[in-house]
Motif scaffolding. Structure first.
Motif, short mmCIF file in Angstrom:
data_model
loop_
_atom_site.label_atom_id
_atom_site.label_comp_id
_atom_site.label_asym_id
_atom_site.label_seq_id
_atom_site.Cartn_x
_atom_site.Cartn_y
_atom_site.Cartn_z
N ILE A 1 0.82 -1.20 0.00
CA ILE A 1 0.00 0.00 0.00
C ILE A 1 0.86 1.26 0.00
CG2 ILE A 1 -1.65 1.32 1.39
CD1 ILE A 1 -3.04 -1.28 2.05
N LYS A 2 1.99 1.21 0.68
CA LYS A 2 2.91 2.35 0.68
C LYS A 2 3.42 2.62 -0.74
CE LYS A 2 7.12 4.04 3.01
NZ LYS A 2 8.00 4.22 1.84
N ALA A 3 3.84 1.55 -1.44
CA ALA A 3 4.33 1.72 -2.81
C ALA A 3 3.22 2.21 -3.73
CB ALA A 3 4.89 0.39 -3.32
N TYR A 4 2.01 1.72 -3.51
CA TYR A 4 0.85 2.15 -4.31
C TYR A 4 0.62 3.65 -4.15
CZ TYR A 4 -4.16 3.01 -5.04
OH TYR A 4 -5.38 3.55 -5.42
N LYS A 5 0.62 4.12 -2.92
CA LYS A 5 0.35 5.54 -2.68
C LYS A 5 1.47 6.42 -3.25
CE LYS A 5 -2.45 5.01 1.50
NZ LYS A 5 -2.54 5.28 2.96
N GLU A 6 2.70 5.98 -3.13
CA GLU A 6 3.83 6.77 -3.61
C GLU A 6 3.84 6.89 -5.13
OE1 GLU A 6 7.02 5.76 -0.01
OE2 GLU A 6 7.16 4.73 -1.94
N ARG A 7 3.38 5.86 -5.82
CA ARG A 7 3.46 5.84 -7.29
C ARG A 7 2.13 6.09 -7.98
NH1 ARG A 7 7.94 1.18 -8.77
NH2 ARG A 7 9.25 1.44 -6.93
N PHE A 8 1.12 6.42 -7.22
CA PHE A 8 -0.22 6.59 -7.78
C PHE A 8 -0.25 7.71 -8.81
CE2 PHE A 8 -4.47 8.45 -7.85
CZ PHE A 8 -5.25 7.33 -8.05
N GLN A 9 -0.88 7.42 -9.95
CA GLN A 9 -1.09 8.40 -11.00
C GLN A 9 -2.59 8.68 -11.12
OE1 GLN A 9 0.90 7.45 -14.71
NE2 GLN A 9 2.55 6.38 -13.64
N PRO A 10 -3.02 9.90 -10.87
CA PRO A 10 -4.46 10.20 -10.91
C PRO A 10 -5.08 9.83 -12.26
CG PRO A 10 -3.22 12.02 -9.99
CD PRO A 10 -2.20 11.07 -10.55
N SER A 11 -6.33 9.39 -12.19
CA SER A 11 -7.08 9.05 -13.39
C SER A 11 -8.40 9.79 -13.37
CB SER A 11 -7.34 7.54 -13.45
OG SER A 11 -8.16 7.14 -12.37
N ALA A 12 -9.13 9.71 -14.47
CA ALA A 12 -10.44 10.38 -14.54
C ALA A 12 -11.39 9.82 -13.49
CB ALA A 12 -11.02 10.22 -15.94
N GLY A 13 -11.26 8.54 -13.20
CA GLY A 13 -12.16 7.90 -12.24
C GLY A 13 -11.72 8.03 -10.80
N GLN B 1 -6.87 5.32 -3.26
CA GLN B 1 -7.89 4.76 -2.37
C GLN B 1 -7.54 3.30 -2.12
OE1 GLN B 1 -11.89 5.13 -3.87
NE2 GLN B 1 -12.81 3.98 -2.20
N ALA B 2 -7.40 2.92 -0.86
CA ALA B 2 -6.95 1.56 -0.55
C ALA B 2 -7.74 0.98 0.62
CB ALA B 2 -5.46 1.54 -0.23
N SER B 3 -7.81 -0.34 0.64
CA SER B 3 -8.44 -1.07 1.74
C SER B 3 -7.66 -2.34 1.99
CB SER B 3 -9.90 -1.39 1.43
OG SER B 3 -9.99 -2.36 0.38
N VAL B 4 -7.96 -2.99 3.11
CA VAL B 4 -7.36 -4.28 3.44
C VAL B 4 -8.48 -5.27 3.76
CG1 VAL B 4 -5.97 -5.54 5.13
CG2 VAL B 4 -5.18 -3.35 4.27
N GLY B 5 -8.37 -6.48 3.20
CA GLY B 5 -9.32 -7.53 3.49
C GLY B 5 -8.72 -8.52 4.49
#
Length: 336
Positions: free
Chosen positions: A202-214, A219-223
């Motif tokens: 999740i840390k890597a996801y947030k750091e590399r996130f590229q905004p999209s139209a949607g 936005q992240a969650s854990v199951g």
């Protein structure tokens, strides 16, 4: 504020039937809708006799019609098993029927064994680049964004919906986290499958996130598996059943969920005990106060505000009670 959601695999108890499991899924969806849970996801599994959930898109349609406000979606559609166009059309139809309530969670695991996956889609090469291409195609089908002379310019996913489902990438290894970041999609880490690596993913996801139209921001969650009971003793019984269930899955045993009375006399080997301890990291177990603290700590560790709860018990009443206790202790806002 922590949002609680549901993942339901439609588990079948030993001696039970798929009909019973699906009826329980329907009842649980209606209950969690009333209790104030945020979303309800159903899974795609194949050739696993202990799970009835094989066709999320069919089940979502029925569940959405039986509920009022809770979001409905897939947790997830195993994209390599399918045509991107057909997935787009299925979920555009769902979005047309239930606008603003549909989630499309996507995974790249087979949802079973590779032989079954190869039968589901004989062209499945099990290569990551193919999954990425499918994601690109699916996104373009859902948004009607087409490059000149592309397939999406010539072929439209129908019906054309005014809104688009929320797009989620599901991961248990962390590899797909970077894919979600690149495409600007939401991410859900499956700690109920893998107890390690979630924070880094999740840390890597947030750091590399590229905004999209949607999705303009990450936005992240854990199951995670959650077993909540009125007493510590009852919680320990539910955990014992889940211990055995996860061990059986690892051994390839698909006999359904066993009762506590049936598993109680079993003596585990040293190797099995090692696996039990490992699998305890995939679940949160206890009375309401204990469970609430551990869920809160989990959200703080991950930096998220949503937990997707999966609860599997032998007795459906225990499953219902667990979700009721969670809703009470987190003071979820009920829907009328």
């Amino acid at each position: 504020m922590i949002r609680l959601s549901v993942l339901d695999q439609s588990p079948i108890r030993k001696g039970g039937t798929a009909f019973q499991a699906v009826q329980e899924t329907i009842e649980l969806a209606k209950l969690t809708d009333r209790l104030g849970y945020h979303r309800y996801w159903v899974s795609e599994h194949h050739n696993i006799l202990g799970l009835a959930g094989s066709s999320p898109e069919v089940l979502i349609s029925h569940l959405a019609g039986e509920t009022k406000g809770i979001r409905m979606g897939s947790g997830g559609i195993m994209l390599p098993n399918h045509s991107s166009l057909k997935v787009a059309e299925n979920f555009r139809m769902l979005e047309t029927l239930f606008p603003g309530r549909i989630d499309l969670g996507l995974g790249r695991a087979p949802g079973g064994d590779r032989l079954t996956a190869a039968i589901l889609n004989p062209s499945n090469s099990f290569v990551q680049n193919d999954f990425i291409q499918q994601l690109m195609d699916l996104r373009d089908f859902l948004t009607d964004n087409a490059e000149p002379d592309s397939i999406q310019e010539k072929v439209k996913a129908i019906p054309v919906a005014e809104t688009c489902p929320e797009l989620w990438i599901l991961t248990s290894s962390g590899e797909s986290a970077l894919i979600a970041a690149h495409f600007g999609m939401a991410l859900s880490f499956a700690q109920f499958i893998n107890p390690t690596g979630g924070f880094a993913s999740i840390k890597a996801y947030k750091e590399r996130f590229q905004p999209s139209a949607g999705l303009p921001t990450p936005q992240a969650s854990v199951g995670i598996f959650v077993l909540c009971a009125d007493t510590k003793e009852k919680a320990e019984e539910l955990q014992a059943v889940m211990d055995r269930q996860l061990l059986n899955i690892e051994k390839g045993i698909s006999e359904g969920i066993l009762s506590y009375e049936e598993i109680k006399p079993y003596v585990y080997s040293d190797m099995e005990r090692v696996r039990l301890l490992h699998n305890r990291g995939r679940m949160i177990v206890g009375t309401p106060d204990t469970v609430k603290k551990r869920i809160f700590d989990l959200t703080q560790e991950y930096g998220i505000d949503e937990v997707v709860v999966s609860t599997i018990t032998y007795d459906f009443k225990d499953r219902v009670r667990s979700y009721e206790l969670l809703a009470e202790t987190f003071e979820l806002e009920k829907r009328l």
